[in-house]
Design a protein around this motif. Structure first.
Motif, PDB file in Angstrom:
ATOM      1  N   UNK A 249       5.394  28.950  -7.613  1.00  0.00           N
ATOM      2  CA  UNK A 249       6.071  29.861  -6.804  1.00  0.00           C
ATOM      3  C   UNK A 249       7.442  30.061  -6.824  1.00  0.00           C
ATOM      4  N   UNK A 250       8.145  30.647  -7.087  1.00  0.00           N
ATOM      5  CA  UNK A 250       9.476  31.003  -7.356  1.00  0.00           C
ATOM      6  C   UNK A 250       9.758  31.690  -6.215  1.00  0.00           C
ATOM      7  N   UNK A 251       9.770  32.493  -5.029  1.00  0.00           N
ATOM      8  CA  UNK A 251      10.360  32.559  -3.970  1.00  0.00           C
ATOM      9  C   UNK A 251      10.617  31.588  -2.834  1.00  0.00           C
ATOM     10  N   UNK A 252       9.780  30.678  -2.932  1.00  0.00           N
ATOM     11  CA  UNK A 252       9.957  29.353  -2.522  1.00  0.00           C
ATOM     12  C   UNK A 252      10.174  28.264  -2.800  1.00  0.00           C
ATOM     13  N   UNK A 253      10.374  28.539  -4.529  1.00  0.00           N
ATOM     14  CA  UNK A 253      11.311  27.299  -5.133  1.00  0.00           C
ATOM     15  C   UNK A 253       9.645  25.874  -5.222  1.00  0.00           C
ATOM     16  N   UNK A 254       8.577  25.969  -5.229  1.00  0.00           N
ATOM     17  CA  UNK A 254       7.756  25.140  -4.954  1.00  0.00           C
ATOM     18  C   UNK A 254       6.401  25.087  -6.168  1.00  0.00           C
ATOM     19  N   UNK A 255       6.290  23.750  -6.748  1.00  0.00           N
ATOM     20  CA  UNK A 255       5.134  23.693  -7.346  1.00  0.00           C
ATOM     21  C   UNK A 255       3.719  22.705  -7.021  1.00  0.00           C
ATOM     22  N   UNK A 256       2.670  23.936  -7.351  1.00  0.00           N
ATOM     23  CA  UNK A 256       1.831  23.164  -7.266  1.00  0.00           C
ATOM     24  C   UNK A 256       1.298  22.285  -8.222  1.00  0.00           C
ATOM     25  N   UNK A 257       0.889  21.167  -8.129  1.00  0.00           N
ATOM     26  CA  UNK A 257       0.233  20.565  -9.258  1.00  0.00           C
ATOM     27  C   UNK A 257      -1.346  19.712  -9.125  1.00  0.00           C
TER      28      UNK A 257
ATOM     29  N   UNK B  43      13.196  18.295  -9.858  1.00  0.00           N
ATOM     30  CA  UNK B  43      12.087  17.761  -9.041  1.00  0.00           C
ATOM     31  C   UNK B  43      11.824  16.708  -8.440  1.00  0.00           C
ATOM     32  N   UNK B  44      11.552  16.910  -7.202  1.00  0.00           N
ATOM     33  CA  UNK B  44      11.027  15.458  -6.115  1.00  0.00           C
ATOM     34  C   UNK B  44      10.059  16.423  -5.321  1.00  0.00           C
ATOM     35  N   UNK B  45       9.027  15.167  -5.186  1.00  0.00           N
ATOM     36  CA  UNK B  45       8.141  15.325  -3.921  1.00  0.00           C
ATOM     37  C   UNK B  45       8.239  15.526  -2.503  1.00  0.00           C
ATOM     38  N   UNK B  46       7.664  16.296  -2.275  1.00  0.00           N
ATOM     39  CA  UNK B  46       7.493  16.752  -0.489  1.00  0.00           C
ATOM     40  C   UNK B  46       7.181  15.663   0.036  1.00  0.00           C
ATOM     41  N   UNK B  47       7.733  15.764   1.276  1.00  0.00           N
ATOM     42  CA  UNK B  47       7.369  14.859   1.995  1.00  0.00           C
ATOM     43  C   UNK B  47       6.256  15.161   2.759  1.00  0.00           C
ATOM     44  N   UNK B  48       5.559  15.776   2.874  1.00  0.00           N
ATOM     45  CA  UNK B  48       4.104  15.531   2.959  1.00  0.00           C
ATOM     46  C   UNK B  48       3.306  14.767   1.876  1.00  0.00           C
ATOM     47  N   UNK B  49       3.633  15.682   0.193  1.00  0.00           N
ATOM     48  CA  UNK B  49       3.274  15.038  -0.704  1.00  0.00           C
ATOM     49  C   UNK B  49       3.222  13.371  -0.923  1.00  0.00           C
ATOM     50  N   UNK B  50       4.769  13.203  -0.043  1.00  0.00           N
ATOM     51  CA  UNK B  50       5.113  11.446  -0.608  1.00  0.00           C
ATOM     52  C   UNK B  50       4.106  10.746  -0.004  1.00  0.00           C
TER      53      UNK B  50
END
Length: 814
Positions: free
Chosen positions: A75-83, A105-112
């Motif tokens: 998602x380019x506007x939010x600079x987020x990659x969903x894997x 890249x860094x894992x989001x807090x919730x993903x971590x």
């Protein structure tokens, strides 16, 4: 030596068990179609830095899709990659590939957090994790449960009732009609009554024993003692008195003064059997549904969903079917007619009517750009929805968490009421023993003393007292929830009943939330188009309705080409927002043939002394005023039209008729606020109150002796916390501990419904308490006076419990 045939049988049973497990998995939708060759899939999100353009995004996606088994959406506007990747694939490998393309890249807090949990589960007995998770929810709803004080419903069966009734009927007939009493009829009654008072009354004896083990009194303990005492007394009479002789005849007496003296014998097998049958019948008729609203909010198995994703080889959109668990943020999903919407999102295709489900209000029409939520049902044509929140982040999941927390509060209140009601049992036992001694000493008739004591034990109704408040409150909370009103606890339901003043924060509660520019008044010598452009530039980073209106007006002016030499768009730097909600930044203002940088401010006046001349007149003559200043001087006033909600006038009038003072809280100047309030019929106005002063203002209203309910959106959370009842409206997520009530509806009448339900439920609960205590006191006095037969006392007790339960069930329809 091992038997070969035994090994073959064991292997055959194992193979059969495996086949059955596979078949069960297929029926549950776990057929292995969506499992990566490297193992089950896991989903996580990465925060990206270094993305330069949309072309760069495509390049990075192409590189990641070369990894076997991976699915990616950036998602380019939010600079987020969903894997979505095989569980065996480490996130570090993906991060390394991104680094090769200049993206950090860094894992989001919730993903971590989720990944740490998965690792812990895998390391520590993973096969127990799901059961423990389910047990945790069960523990929340049954924490410190006093269910042991109630007779087990599973033991009170129709079979037990029918058998006990069949055995008791001859006993009752022979006891009440002397013409049916043959020789040794009393011994036949003993034989028939024995299974009734043991097996038939076993649920009540079991509850009594369970309560004693915990140092408590089960609610049916008094009846259990009455059944046992009447049976044992009668058996002793048969052995030690003439009541066991051939030719003995007796007629059941309805008043204690008519009882035979003990020397002549007096048996009560009819009482033992009658109490048992009547108790069983009453509990069967009055089965209470204790299922929480949690059961009603379960989505169940949603199966698979159709999603539209770009084909990694052709780049063209392609439909595919995936499990609901694999939905990612940014996916476009297709929800068919009568399908359940699995995620929160925005409609991007189609139009239909959507039913909000078990919680909410009715059916609403949706179209492109409309917001929809998980758990809703599509009652129209197919809808294409762009996913915004999935899983535990959906509003439906937040509602379940809210209801779960509410259930915990409900159970604590119910436990307190049950424990209080259980105290009635030892009081009844004490009263029965005291009554027995007094009747014996004064009247000298042991049979009469025993009969009146039995009546006291049979008439007490602790179940009615235990149900008087909790059942009505619980059903009232569920009734409110089904109307889109989530109330935190029974205690808050009571507090709502005592509210005397309702404060509306104007924005988000009384208005529709969409504003538009009404007038633009420029100072002498200033260009009104420049005023609008500067205001739009300063407000561009805000999501407030007034900011959106300014940005929209500036863009429309730009597209229309008005304004002469004014730049199409004014850039702003060093943009800041003050605690009062004002915006300030550096802008370039046209001055002749050049642009000069200066400080500009967008602010809302609270006092007329801040302005003068035509700007002061403009600030009080229209809607919500906003002032644009630069170089320390006001340059123009923009007034915004804020349309009120359709039912606001009716709702305010209804609240006033209910005796509640209505107050409007706003940042506007008093003349503007007073005019807005007069249109709605609101009694009082608190004007010129900035965001930092609202909390103190609510405290001051409370300090004047009012019980305050504040109605506001997420912008006034701190103020909701200090109010007696904080009511949150217009929130997509509900995880706000500051709110005591959340309104899922957008209409102002929801406030009226909240107050009406609380008043009705509280009044019903109070009436139930009074009725229960009056009954118990009057019934015990009449029983002690010898005016109530033990059988009649039992009928009165069952009737009082059923009456309280019937009255409480009305709360579910408010």
């Amino acid at each position: 030596m091992v038997d070969t045939q035994e090994l073959r049988d064991s292997a055959r049973r194992t193979e059969l068990a495996i086949q059955e497990a596979k078949a069960a998995a297929i029926r549950a939708g776990l057929d292995g179609t969506y499992v990566s060759p490297k193992g089950p899939l896991t989903t996580f999100a990465l925060e990206l830095e270094g993305l330069e353009s949309v072309l760069h995004v495509r390049e990075v996606e192409k590189a990641l899709k070369e990894i076997e088994g991976i699915q990616v959406s950036i998602i380019y506007p939010s600079k987020t990659a969903w894997i979505s990747a095989p569980d065996s694939l480490q996130p570090g490998e993906i991060i390394a590939v991104l680094a090769e393309h200049g993206v950090r890249a860094e894992l989001t807090q919730s993903s971590l957090h989720r990944r740490v949990q998965r690792l812990e589960v895998r390391r520590h007995q993973p096969h127990r994790y799901i059961e423990e998770e389910r047990a945790e929810e069960h523990r929340h709803t049954r924490e410190d449960d006093t269910e042991v004080l109630f007779t087990a419903r599973s033991l009170i069966t129709r079979t037990r009732l029918i058998v006990s009734m069949a055995l008791s009927l001859p006993v009752l007939l022979m006891s009440f009609f002397a013409g049916l009493q043959f020789d040794y009829w009393q011994w036949v009654c003993l034989f028939l009554a024995t299974p009734v008072v043991t097996w038939g009354a076993w649920p009540f004896h079991r509850a009594t024993a369970a309560g004693l083990r915990r140092g408590l009194s089960a609610l049916d303990s008094a009846s259990s003692v009455a059944i046992t005492a009447s049976y044992v007394w009668s058996a002793i009479m048969l052995v030690w008195t003439p009541a066991g002789n051939i030719g003995y005849h007796a007629t059941s007496q309805w008043f204690a003064t008519d009882n035979n003296p003990i020397a002549d014998g007096e048996i009560f097998f009819d009482v033992a059997c009658g109490i048992t049958v009547l108790l069983l019948l009453g509990r069967v008729l009055g089965r209470r549904t204790r299922a929480s609203l949690l059961d009603a909010t379960k989505l169940g198995h949603l199966g698979d969903v159709t999603v539209v994703r770009k084909d990694p080889r052709t780049g063209k959109p392609k439909k595919k079917t995936i499990p609901v668990q694999e939905i990612r943020v940014g996916d476009d999903i297709i929800v068919p007619t009568n399908g359940v919407i699995p995620s929160d999102g925005q409609v991007v295709g189609g139009a239909a009517e959507v039913q909000s489900g078990i919680i909410g209000s009715g059916i609403s029409a949706v179209k492109v750009n409309s917001q929809v939520y998980a758990g809703s049902i599509n009652r129209g044509g197919p809808l294409k929805i762009r996913v915004q929140r999935t899983g535990s982040r959906t509003r439906h999941a937040a509602i379940r968490r809210w209801v779960l927390e509410s259930s915990r509060y409900q159970n604590r209140s119910a436990q307190l009421a049950t424990r209080s009601a259980s105290l009635l049992v030892p009081w009844a036992l004490t009263a029965a023993c005291t009554n027995f001694g007094l009747w014996w000493l004064i009247g000298g008739n042991l049979s009469a003393a025993f009969a009146t004591s039995l009546a006291i034990l049979a008439c007490v109704a602790p179940v009615a007292l235990a149900l008087s408040t909790p059942l009505a409150m619980r059903l009232g909370l569920e009734s409110a929830a089904r109307q889109g009103i989530l109330i935190r606890s029974m205690e808050k339901l009571r507090e709502i009943d005592g509210v005397t003043t309702i404060i509306f924060n104007r924005i988000g509660t009384l208005s529709q939330g969409e504003m538009k520019v009404e007038t633009v008044t420029a100072a002498v010598g200033e260009n009104p188009e420049l005023v609008v452009r500067v205001a739009g530039a300063l407000a561009i980073e805000s999501d407030h309705p007034s900011s959106r209106a300014l940005v929209r007006a500036a863009r429309e002016a730009r597209d229309a080409g008005t304004g002469g030499d004014i730049p199409h768009w004014i850039e702003v730097t060093h943009l800041t927002m003050t605690e009062d909600g004002n915006f300030s930044g550096m802008v370039e203002i046209p001055a002749g043939d050049e642009l000069r940088t200066c400080t500009a401010t967008l602010w809302r006046p609270r006092e007329l002394s801040d302005l003068n001349g035509r700007l002061a007149n403009a600030a009080v003559s229209g809607g919500t005023p906003l002032v644009v200043s630069w170089r320390g001087k006001p340059r123009g006033v923009i007034t915004l039209l804020d349309k009120v909600k359709d039912d606001a006038v009716e709702a305010v009038a209804e609240l006033e008729s209910m005796g509640v003072d209505t107050v409007m809280l706003t940042r506007d100047t008093y003349p503007v606020a007073r005019r807005f309030a007069d249109n709605l019929g609101i009694s009082n106005v608190l004007a010129g109150i900035g965001p930092t002063r609202k909390e103190a203002t609510v405290r001051s209203v409370h300090a004047h002796g009012a019980t305050v309910a504040l109605i506001g959106d997420a912008s006034v959370l701190s103020s909701l916390r200090v109010a007696d009842v904080g009511v949150l409206v217009g929130a997509d997520t509900l995880d706000f501990p500051e709110a005591d009530v959340v309104l899922l509806r957008d209409d102002v009448m929801a406030v009226v419904d909240m107050l009406t339900i609380s008043r009705k439920v509280s009044a019903l609960a109070d009436q139930n308490i009074v009725l229960s205590w009056v009954y118990n006191v009057v019934a015990m006095v009449l029983s002690a006076a010898g005016l109530v037969h033990p059988m009649a006392a039992t009928i009165m007790m069952i009737g009082s419990s059923l009456l309280i339960e019937y009255r409480s069930n009305r709360a579910g329809h408010f």
